[in-house]
Structures are given as C-alpha cells and as structure tokens.
Design a protein around this motif. Structure first.
Motif, PDB file in Angstrom:
ATOM      1  N   HIS A   1      75.515   6.022 107.682  1.00  0.00           N
ATOM      2  CA  HIS A   1      76.661   5.541 108.451  1.00  0.00           C
ATOM      3  C   HIS A   1      77.886   6.416 108.242  1.00  0.00           C
ATOM      4  O   HIS A   1      78.689   6.624 109.150  1.00  0.00           O
ATOM      5  CB  HIS A   1      76.974   4.079 108.121  1.00  0.00           C
ATOM      6  N   ARG A   2      78.046   6.997 107.017  1.00  0.00           N
ATOM      7  CA  ARG A   2      79.169   7.878 106.780  1.00  0.00           C
ATOM      8  C   ARG A   2      78.976   9.224 107.469  1.00  0.00           C
ATOM      9  O   ARG A   2      79.933   9.848 107.946  1.00  0.00           O
ATOM     10  CB  ARG A   2      79.388   8.091 105.280  1.00  0.00           C
ATOM     11  N   ARG A   3      77.712   9.699 107.529  1.00  0.00           N
ATOM     12  CA  ARG A   3      77.447  10.935 108.255  1.00  0.00           C
ATOM     13  C   ARG A   3      77.790  10.781 109.728  1.00  0.00           C
ATOM     14  O   ARG A   3      78.364  11.674 110.352  1.00  0.00           O
ATOM     15  CB  ARG A   3      75.981  11.350 108.098  1.00  0.00           C
ATOM     16  N   MET A   4      77.447   9.609 110.277  1.00  0.00           N
ATOM     17  CA  MET A   4      77.705   9.369 111.693  1.00  0.00           C
ATOM     18  C   MET A   4      79.195   9.286 111.983  1.00  0.00           C
ATOM     19  O   MET A   4      79.693   9.910 112.929  1.00  0.00           O
ATOM     20  CB  MET A   4      76.997   8.083 112.132  1.00  0.00           C
ATOM     21  N   THR A   5      79.934   8.526 111.172  1.00  0.00           N
ATOM     22  CA  THR A   5      81.366   8.392 111.424  1.00  0.00           C
ATOM     23  C   THR A   5      82.096   9.721 111.200  1.00  0.00           C
ATOM     24  O   THR A   5      83.043  10.047 111.919  1.00  0.00           O
ATOM     25  CB  THR A   5      81.988   7.302 110.529  1.00  0.00           C
ATOM     26  N   ASN A   6      81.622  10.501 110.221  1.00  0.00           N
ATOM     27  CA  ASN A   6      82.245  11.794 109.974  1.00  0.00           C
ATOM     28  C   ASN A   6      81.989  12.741 111.139  1.00  0.00           C
ATOM     29  O   ASN A   6      82.876  13.496 111.556  1.00  0.00           O
ATOM     30  CB  ASN A   6      81.725  12.390 108.664  1.00  0.00           C
ATOM     31  N   ALA A   7      80.759  12.728 111.674  1.00  0.00           N
ATOM     32  CA  ALA A   7      80.436  13.580 112.816  1.00  0.00           C
ATOM     33  C   ALA A   7      81.276  13.201 114.032  1.00  0.00           C
ATOM     34  O   ALA A   7      81.790  14.075 114.756  1.00  0.00           O
ATOM     35  CB  ALA A   7      78.946  13.475 113.139  1.00  0.00           C
ATOM     36  N   LEU A   8      81.444  11.901 114.258  1.00  0.00           N
ATOM     37  CA  LEU A   8      82.251  11.457 115.397  1.00  0.00           C
ATOM     38  C   LEU A   8      83.718  11.837 115.209  1.00  0.00           C
ATOM     39  O   LEU A   8      84.396  12.236 116.163  1.00  0.00           O
ATOM     40  CB  LEU A   8      82.104   9.950 115.580  1.00  0.00           C
ATOM     41  N   SER A   9      84.219  11.714 113.979  1.00  0.00           N
ATOM     42  CA  SER A   9      85.603  12.093 113.702  1.00  0.00           C
ATOM     43  C   SER A   9      85.814  13.585 113.940  1.00  0.00           C
ATOM     44  O   SER A   9      86.839  14.010 114.499  1.00  0.00           O
ATOM     45  CB  SER A   9      85.970  11.742 112.257  1.00  0.00           C
ATOM     46  N   SER A  10      84.846  14.396 113.532  1.00  0.00           N
ATOM     47  CA  SER A  10      84.958  15.837 113.724  1.00  0.00           C
ATOM     48  C   SER A  10      84.957  16.183 115.208  1.00  0.00           C
ATOM     49  O   SER A  10      85.726  17.047 115.655  1.00  0.00           O
ATOM     50  CB  SER A  10      83.802  16.557 113.011  1.00  0.00           C
ATOM     51  N   ALA A  11      84.102  15.505 115.975  1.00  0.00           N
ATOM     52  CA  ALA A  11      84.062  15.748 117.416  1.00  0.00           C
ATOM     53  C   ALA A  11      85.384  15.353 118.069  1.00  0.00           C
ATOM     54  O   ALA A  11      85.896  16.059 118.957  1.00  0.00           O
ATOM     55  CB  ALA A  11      82.896  14.970 118.038  1.00  0.00           C
ATOM     56  N   ALA A  12      85.954  14.234 117.645  1.00  0.00           N
ATOM     57  CA  ALA A  12      87.236  13.795 118.200  1.00  0.00           C
ATOM     58  C   ALA A  12      88.352  14.768 117.838  1.00  0.00           C
ATOM     59  O   ALA A  12      89.237  15.049 118.658  1.00  0.00           O
ATOM     60  CB  ALA A  12      87.568  12.394 117.686  1.00  0.00           C
ATOM     61  N   MET A  13      88.316  15.313 116.611  1.00  0.00           N
ATOM     62  CA  MET A  13      89.327  16.282 116.206  1.00  0.00           C
ATOM     63  C   MET A  13      89.263  17.535 117.085  1.00  0.00           C
ATOM     64  O   MET A  13      90.292  18.074 117.502  1.00  0.00           O
ATOM     65  CB  MET A  13      89.124  16.647 114.737  1.00  0.00           C
ATOM     66  N   ARG A  14      88.044  18.001 117.370  1.00  0.00           N
ATOM     67  CA  ARG A  14      87.894  19.176 118.240  1.00  0.00           C
ATOM     68  C   ARG A  14      88.436  18.881 119.633  1.00  0.00           C
ATOM     69  O   ARG A  14      89.107  19.719 120.241  1.00  0.00           O
ATOM     70  CB  ARG A  14      86.426  19.589 118.325  1.00  0.00           C
ATOM     71  N   ARG A  15      88.128  17.717 120.132  1.00  0.00           N
ATOM     72  CA  ARG A  15      88.513  17.356 121.492  1.00  0.00           C
ATOM     73  C   ARG A  15      90.031  17.174 121.634  1.00  0.00           C
ATOM     74  O   ARG A  15      90.644  17.652 122.579  1.00  0.00           O
ATOM     75  CB  ARG A  15      87.811  16.057 121.878  1.00  0.00           C
ATOM     76  N   ILE A  16      90.626  16.475 120.687  1.00  0.00           N
ATOM     77  CA  ILE A  16      92.034  16.104 120.810  1.00  0.00           C
ATOM     78  C   ILE A  16      92.968  17.208 120.329  1.00  0.00           C
ATOM     79  O   ILE A  16      93.992  17.488 120.953  1.00  0.00           O
ATOM     80  CB  ILE A  16      92.310  14.800 120.025  1.00  0.00           C
ATOM     81  N   ALA A  17      92.620  17.832 119.199  1.00  0.00           N
ATOM     82  CA  ALA A  17      93.539  18.784 118.567  1.00  0.00           C
ATOM     83  C   ALA A  17      93.038  20.226 118.599  1.00  0.00           C
ATOM     84  O   ALA A  17      93.705  21.119 118.061  1.00  0.00           O
ATOM     85  CB  ALA A  17      93.789  18.373 117.114  1.00  0.00           C
ATOM     86  N   ARG A  18      91.876  20.446 119.238  1.00  0.00           N
ATOM     87  CA  ARG A  18      91.301  21.804 119.309  1.00  0.00           C
ATOM     88  C   ARG A  18      91.147  22.410 117.911  1.00  0.00           C
ATOM     89  O   ARG A  18      91.412  23.580 117.698  1.00  0.00           O
ATOM     90  CB  ARG A  18      92.149  22.716 120.176  1.00  0.00           C
ATOM     91  N   CYS A  19      90.721  21.571 116.968  1.00  0.00           N
ATOM     92  CA  CYS A  19      90.579  22.003 115.578  1.00  0.00           C
ATOM     93  C   CYS A  19      89.167  21.671 115.117  1.00  0.00           C
ATOM     94  O   CYS A  19      88.744  20.513 115.182  1.00  0.00           O
ATOM     95  CB  CYS A  19      91.612  21.298 114.694  1.00  0.00           C
ATOM     96  N   ASP A  20      88.438  22.678 114.660  1.00  0.00           N
ATOM     97  CA  ASP A  20      87.050  22.494 114.273  1.00  0.00           C
ATOM     98  C   ASP A  20      86.950  22.259 112.769  1.00  0.00           C
ATOM     99  O   ASP A  20      86.981  23.198 111.974  1.00  0.00           O
ATOM    100  CB  ASP A  20      86.235  23.728 114.669  1.00  0.00           C
ATOM    101  N   LEU A  21      86.862  20.990 112.382  1.00  0.00           N
ATOM    102  CA  LEU A  21      86.733  20.608 110.977  1.00  0.00           C
ATOM    103  C   LEU A  21      85.462  19.798 110.800  1.00  0.00           C
ATOM    104  O   LEU A  21      85.255  18.801 111.497  1.00  0.00           O
ATOM    105  CB  LEU A  21      87.930  19.772 110.522  1.00  0.00           C
ATOM    106  N   ALA A  22      84.626  20.210 109.855  1.00  0.00           N
ATOM    107  CA  ALA A  22      83.355  19.524 109.658  1.00  0.00           C
ATOM    108  C   ALA A  22      83.502  18.222 108.891  1.00  0.00           C
ATOM    109  O   ALA A  22      82.656  17.338 108.999  1.00  0.00           O
ATOM    110  CB  ALA A  22      82.382  20.452 108.931  1.00  0.00           C
ATOM    111  N   ASP A  23      84.567  18.087 108.095  1.00  0.00           N
ATOM    112  CA  ASP A  23      84.719  16.910 107.231  1.00  0.00           C
ATOM    113  C   ASP A  23      86.143  16.375 107.325  1.00  0.00           C
ATOM    114  O   ASP A  23      86.959  16.550 106.422  1.00  0.00           O
ATOM    115  CB  ASP A  23      84.368  17.277 105.788  1.00  0.00           C
ATOM    116  N   VAL A  24      86.426  15.715 108.419  1.00  0.00           N
ATOM    117  CA  VAL A  24      87.767  15.186 108.669  1.00  0.00           C
ATOM    118  C   VAL A  24      88.149  14.125 107.649  1.00  0.00           C
ATOM    119  O   VAL A  24      89.315  13.966 107.298  1.00  0.00           O
ATOM    120  CB  VAL A  24      87.840  14.611 110.101  1.00  0.00           C
ATOM    121  N   GLN A  25      87.156  13.404 107.109  1.00  0.00           N
ATOM    122  CA  GLN A  25      87.433  12.271 106.237  1.00  0.00           C
ATOM    123  C   GLN A  25      87.520  12.636 104.761  1.00  0.00           C
ATOM    124  O   GLN A  25      87.720  11.762 103.921  1.00  0.00           O
ATOM    125  CB  GLN A  25      86.369  11.198 106.453  1.00  0.00           C
TER     126      GLN A  25
END
Length: 224
Positions: free
Chosen positions: A125-149
């Motif tokens: 569940h943490r892998r999934m939420t982290n992946a979704l957070s990273s995708a949202a960061m790329r989309r919203i802020a144009r920033c590619d971070l693998a571990d937003v949390q």
C-alpha cells in the motif's frame, strides 16, 4: 557544504529507536546541532531526546508531523544554520547517509533521500501511494521525484525562509516539495536503503486524504 548543520527530528512515541538515530547523526555529521521535537508522546520519547539532543522542543499534545517540523525549522534558522537535515525518528532512515545529502546541497536547494519501491520491504500500500504521489508531482510541478513521501531531506536555509508550506500533519512535507518545485528550486535525490520496521504513524485514510487534498489544491489553483 561549509558551515554548521542542524538536524531536526520530529518524534512521536519512539523512545525505543530515536537514541540510535541521534547517535548515527553525530557519527555522520560531527558538530551538527541535533534538534528533537517531541510531538506529544505518551512514552519516554521526551526523556530520551533530552539526554541525547542539543535542543528539545516538547508539545503538550500531539499536533502533527508538519507542526513539529515547522517548530524545528524555526529553531534551526534561529541559530543561523548553513544546512538543515530532517530525518524520521523510527529508524527507517539510515543516518549515515545524512552527510551525502548535505554535500549535494552544493548544487541543489533541496535533497531528498529516495528509497526504492521495487523488491524491498516497503509494504504494497505504501508503494502504491508513493507511486501515485510521484506521478502527481510530475504532472503538477513538472518534477520527477521517485520518493515524494520520504522524510529524510536536506535543505538550504533560504528555502525554509522562502517557502511557507501549509498543513500540520503529513501533508506539510508534500506541500513543501510542491511549492519548491513550482518555484523553480533545484531538487536533487540521493538513493538510500529501504528500511521497514515498526508500523508508521501514517494513517492511509486520514493522512492519505490530506496528501491527496494538497495535490488537488495545487492542481486546481487553490494553493496560495
């Protein structure tokens, strides 16, 4: 990076683990000022912080990780730190990597300790939420971070003075990264081990929704 480093440790009911975190920081960053923030613990966390840290802030009730970080940042800025490191108190970050995070501030404004999601002990569940957070960061802020949390980070003090992140709980860390990325600040990463031990205080429904709401505010122009 030359100058004094401060390390901020937000802590909630981690009396069994935080002493080793402080010890690791002192080995990796000799001369650093260690600032512990007890976020209303009900165990002996405040006592352990008091015997191991250089400065301790104690909340009389639980206010949240964001509130603890905000208080710790204020204390670090008050002593004119040249770099500020944050690390979780539960032993899920290896403090020996803290010097590497600080060294990357030579060419970055923020450095994030990035854990691998694949083939590790990170819960699904943490892998999934982290992946979704990273995708949202790329989309919203144009920033590619693998571990937003990740809570293992290093900052130039100017970032903490300029970025006024919102929220008192886990969403604070997400909001800080979003605001920094959208402001064009340089965010770098350092690969760190993925360590999982005691259950996190992060609650998937309550805290997860706060993080989602933070992304939505930034996506639709509600963040100020």
């Amino acid at each position: 990076m030359k100058g004094m480093t401060s390390c901020v440790i937000p802590a909630l009911n981690v009396g069994d683990s935080v002493r080793e975190v402080v010890r690791g920081l002192r080995e990796a960053l000799p001369g650093a000022v260690i600032i512990g923030v007890d976020d209303g613990s009900t165990d002996d966390t405040a006592r352990v912080l008091g015997t191991s840290c250089d400065e301790v802030l104690v909340f009389d009730r639980n206010r949240g990780k964001g509130a603890a970080l905000r208080a710790g940042f204020a204390a670090a800025l008050a002593i004119d730190s040249r770099a500020v490191v944050t690390i979780d108190a539960d032993g899920q970050h290896d403090p020996s990597y803290s010097a590497r995070l600080v060294s990357e501030l030579e060419t970055a404004d923020i450095v994030v300790g990035s854990r691998s999601r694949a083939s590790t002990g990170m819960p699904l569940h943490r892998r999934m939420t982290n992946a979704l957070s990273s995708a949202a960061m790329r989309r919203i802020a144009r920033c590619d971070l693998a571990d937003v949390q990740s809570g293992f980070r290093a900052f130039r003090p100017a970032v903490l003075r300029a970025i006024r992140a919102q929220g008192d709980r886990y969403e604070f860390e997400t909001d800080l990264l979003l605001r920094a990325a959208r402001a064009g600040l340089r965010i770098a990463t350092v690969r760190i081990p993925t360590i999982y031990g005691p259950p996190s205080h992060f609650r998937e429904m309550r805290d997860g929704w706060r993080v989602v709401a933070t992304f939505l505010r930034h996506a639709y122009g509600g963040a100020e």
